[in-house]
Write a protein that holds these residues in place. Structure first.
Motif, mmCIF file in Angstrom:
data_model
loop_
_atom_site.group_PDB
_atom_site.id
_atom_site.type_symbol
_atom_site.label_atom_id
_atom_site.label_comp_id
_atom_site.label_asym_id
_atom_site.label_seq_id
_atom_site.Cartn_x
_atom_site.Cartn_y
_atom_site.Cartn_z
ATOM 1 N N GLY A 224 0.800 -1.206 0.000
ATOM 2 C CA GLY A 224 0.000 0.000 0.000
ATOM 3 C C GLY A 224 0.840 1.265 0.000
ATOM 4 O O GLY A 224 2.018 1.269 -0.348
ATOM 5 N N VAL A 225 0.207 2.360 0.424
ATOM 6 C CA VAL A 225 0.801 3.691 0.364
ATOM 7 C C VAL A 225 0.848 4.283 1.774
ATOM 8 O O VAL A 225 -0.148 4.223 2.498
ATOM 9 C CB VAL A 225 -0.024 4.613 -0.560
ATOM 10 N N PRO A 226 1.987 4.866 2.199
ATOM 11 C CA PRO A 226 2.038 5.491 3.522
ATOM 12 C C PRO A 226 1.005 6.617 3.630
ATOM 13 O O PRO A 226 0.761 7.349 2.672
ATOM 14 C CB PRO A 226 3.464 6.057 3.603
ATOM 15 N N ALA A 227 0.403 6.736 4.810
ATOM 16 C CA ALA A 227 -0.576 7.801 5.062
ATOM 17 C C ALA A 227 -0.241 8.467 6.393
ATOM 18 O O ALA A 227 -0.221 7.803 7.436
ATOM 19 C CB ALA A 227 -1.991 7.236 5.081
ATOM 20 N N LEU A 228 0.035 9.754 6.354
ATOM 21 C CA LEU A 228 0.353 10.501 7.566
ATOM 22 C C LEU A 228 -0.916 10.818 8.343
ATOM 23 O O LEU A 228 -1.965 11.101 7.749
ATOM 24 C CB LEU A 228 1.073 11.798 7.214
ATOM 25 N N ARG A 229 -0.814 10.780 9.665
ATOM 26 C CA ARG A 229 -1.914 11.170 10.559
ATOM 27 C C ARG A 229 -1.407 12.233 11.531
ATOM 28 O O ARG A 229 -0.228 12.557 11.566
ATOM 29 C CB ARG A 229 -2.424 9.956 11.335
ATOM 30 N N GLY A 230 -2.329 12.742 12.350
ATOM 31 C CA GLY A 230 -1.954 13.761 13.318
ATOM 32 C C GLY A 230 -0.837 13.315 14.236
ATOM 33 O O GLY A 230 0.018 14.113 14.630
ATOM 34 N N VAL A 231 -0.807 12.029 14.597
ATOM 35 C CA VAL A 231 0.213 11.517 15.507
ATOM 36 C C VAL A 231 1.609 11.612 14.893
ATOM 37 O O VAL A 231 2.611 11.627 15.612
ATOM 38 C CB VAL A 231 -0.106 10.057 15.899
ATOM 39 N N ASN A 232 1.697 11.682 13.563
ATOM 40 C CA ASN A 232 2.994 11.748 12.889
ATOM 41 C C ASN A 232 3.532 13.167 12.740
ATOM 42 O O ASN A 232 4.692 13.345 12.365
ATOM 43 C CB ASN A 232 2.895 11.124 11.487
ATOM 44 N N ILE A 233 2.692 14.169 13.006
ATOM 45 C CA ILE A 233 3.087 15.551 12.742
ATOM 46 C C ILE A 233 3.466 16.249 14.043
ATOM 47 O O ILE A 233 2.646 16.418 14.939
ATOM 48 C CB ILE A 233 1.953 16.335 12.036
ATOM 49 N N LYS A 234 4.722 16.629 14.130
ATOM 50 C CA LYS A 234 5.229 17.430 15.242
ATOM 51 C C LYS A 234 5.603 18.801 14.675
ATOM 52 O O LYS A 234 5.837 18.942 13.475
ATOM 53 C CB LYS A 234 6.469 16.782 15.867
ATOM 54 N N PRO A 235 5.645 19.836 15.506
ATOM 55 C CA PRO A 235 6.025 21.156 14.992
ATOM 56 C C PRO A 235 7.389 21.126 14.303
ATOM 57 O O PRO A 235 8.413 20.892 14.932
ATOM 58 C CB PRO A 235 6.058 22.027 16.245
ATOM 59 N N GLY A 236 7.382 21.283 12.992
ATOM 60 C CA GLY A 236 8.620 21.344 12.235
ATOM 61 C C GLY A 236 9.209 20.023 11.806
ATOM 62 O O GLY A 236 10.285 19.993 11.196
ATOM 63 N N ARG A 237 8.540 18.898 12.070
ATOM 64 C CA ARG A 237 9.093 17.615 11.639
ATOM 65 C C ARG A 237 8.002 16.567 11.509
ATOM 66 O O ARG A 237 6.917 16.700 12.088
ATOM 67 C CB ARG A 237 10.171 17.121 12.608
ATOM 68 N N ILE A 238 8.309 15.521 10.747
ATOM 69 C CA ILE A 238 7.399 14.389 10.571
ATOM 70 C C ILE A 238 8.012 13.181 11.260
ATOM 71 O O ILE A 238 9.176 12.841 11.026
ATOM 72 C CB ILE A 238 7.159 14.097 9.079
ATOM 73 N N ASP A 239 7.243 12.537 12.119
ATOM 74 C CA ASP A 239 7.673 11.355 12.860
ATOM 75 C C ASP A 239 7.019 10.132 12.215
ATOM 76 O O ASP A 239 5.797 10.017 12.198
ATOM 77 C CB ASP A 239 7.248 11.486 14.327
ATOM 78 N N ALA A 240 7.826 9.229 11.677
ATOM 79 C CA ALA A 240 7.295 8.067 10.954
ATOM 80 C C ALA A 240 6.823 6.952 11.884
ATOM 81 O O ALA A 240 6.294 5.938 11.414
ATOM 82 C CB ALA A 240 8.342 7.526 9.991
ATOM 83 N N LYS A 241 6.971 7.126 13.197
ATOM 84 C CA LYS A 241 6.510 6.093 14.126
ATOM 85 C C LYS A 241 4.987 5.979 14.046
ATOM 86 O O LYS A 241 4.278 6.971 13.907
ATOM 87 C CB LYS A 241 6.926 6.456 15.556
ATOM 88 N N ASP A 242 4.476 4.757 14.114
ATOM 89 C CA ASP A 242 3.032 4.482 14.055
ATOM 90 C C ASP A 242 2.425 4.927 12.721
ATOM 91 O O ASP A 242 1.249 5.298 12.646
ATOM 92 C CB ASP A 242 2.283 5.161 15.218
#
Length: 401
Positions: A224-242
């Motif tokens: 499939g295709v990665p999908a970002l959620r709110g849990v992945n978004i930190k101020p100024g960076r993207i966290d790929a965990k979860d």
């Protein structure tokens, strides 16, 4: 050190909450959620939610008595706490009530040491889950009750020391965050008073939103295709965990929420307003319930990222956010947000100045994160070794293994 191994169901009673959520949640018996877990003991709901004795009776709710070890059986698998007051929850948790041969504190550390095993045994394509029978069938060590209490005393003391260090470092981390904010504010200044303000929609190609309607219906376990959620978004960076993934079909259906490198993704619910630039790693990915801002030629993505994470933008988000329990920020509010009009050259200059000023702070934060990770690993290794009998807790020396 040789101990017997038993089925967990033979030494604890398992309590599974009811499916139905009480309404209203204004009673005196705390209704707890994963957000209420902080440390070993759990006695209250941080949000003040609770059920009445009448609701317990009419809905046949399961009340966890004091001494129950609550263990998450779905989200945050293996998160554990000891109830120190009567509590009620939803089916996110299972209650483990120790029988005579099991100490509550030892059980708390035991379940904490088994998080990886619990996660590996969990099933479910959309959300992982462990049933009561799964918990009851777990094989666990059973030292004599006196030894359990000595191990718990040892771990209380040793993990307490580590936790004090982590709390102090957390305060230092917060001070660094505030210092970084101050540096950014210095360069951005009181933008709303220093330059012309225009609605954001005049500086962007588009503002849209990620998948909102039943996004979990498109989740897949692999491919499939990665999908970002709110849990992945930190101020100024993207966290790929979860990170979750959606099917190719879902990606095709939701073409409006496909991301491009240079887009900004902004959290709508929870930490509303947190923003990050989409990096090349996530070019072509999709997203769930995020605001997507596609800058036009007159808006530099990094400048927009700094601006949207500033206190000025947070005030605007708070002004337009809706929702009594969780802040919720919508597309219309984002389009209408007044932002300063700077030339692209000035935006690049401001970004360069902020980058240079915040670099030593970011370096310190990065080092602290690595050290915090090592402390967490040390804490977990200590618990696992003590529970397995690899530490002689009477002398606090590692036993031969």
């Amino acid at each position: 050190m040789t101990w017997s191994t038993v089925r967990l169901g033979s030494v604890v009673e398992t309590l599974v909450p009811q499916r139905d959520k009480p309404d209203p949640l204004t009673g005196e018996i705390p209704w707890v959620r994963i957000e209420d877990f902080s440390g070993r003991d759990l006695s209250e709901s941080k949000s003040g939610q609770g059920v009445t004795a009448e609701q317990v009776r009419t809905m046949n709710l399961r009340v966890f008595p004091p001494g129950t070890v609550l263990c998450s059986c779905s989200c945050s698998m293996g998160a554990t706490a000891i109830a120190t007051a009567p509590l009620v929850s939803n089916q996110t948790f299972i209650g483990l009530v120790p029988r005579r041969d099991m100490d509550s504190r030892f059980l708390f550390y035991l379940m904490g040491s088994m998080r990886e095993e619990l996660q590996s045994q969990a099933t479910g394509a959309i959300q992982q889950y462990l049933s009561r029978d799964d918990f009851r069938s777990l094989r666990v060590p059973l030292p004599p009750i006196g030894e359990q209490r000595r191990i718990a005393d040892f771990l209380d003391a040793e993990t307490g020391r580590i936790d004090k260090v982590r709390v102090a470092r957390g305060r230092m981390h917060e001070l660094l965050r505030l210092k970084r904010e101050g540096v950014i504010e210095h360069f951005l200044g009181n933008e709303e008073r220093s330059v012309d303000l225009v609605p954001l929609k005049h500086l962007v190609e588009a503002v849209t939103v990620g998948i909102v309607v039943t996004p979990a219906a498109w989740y897949v376990d692999s491919g499939g295709v990665p999908a970002l959620r709110g849990v992945n978004i930190k101020p100024g960076r993207i966290d790929a965990k979860d990170l979750v993934r959606i099917s190719q079909e879902g990606h095709l259906v939701h073409h409006k929420s496909r991301l491009r490198s240079g887009d900004l993704v902004v959290v709508r619910t929870g930490q509303a307003g947190a923003a990050a630039v989409v990096t090349p790693d996530f070019d072509g990915a999709n997203c769930v319930d995020l605001v997507i801002v596609r800058p036009g030629p007159s808006l530099i993505p990094r400048f927009a990222e700094y601006l949207l994470n500033s206190s000025y933008a947070r005030r605007r988000v708070a002004e337009f956010a809706v929702g009594s329990i969780q802040s919720h920020f919508n597309v219309a509010a984002m389009k209408a947000m007044p932002v300063p009009r700077h030339s692209p050259m000035d935006q690049h200059r401001i970004v360069d100045e902020i980058d240079k000023a915040t670099e030593p702070i970011d370096t310190a934060v990065s080092l602290m994160r690595r050290q915090d990770h090592l402390l967490a690993e040390r804490r977990q290794a200590l618990i696992t070794a003590a529970i397995a009998g690899h530490i002689d807790v009477t002398t606090a020396r590692g036993a031969d293994v």
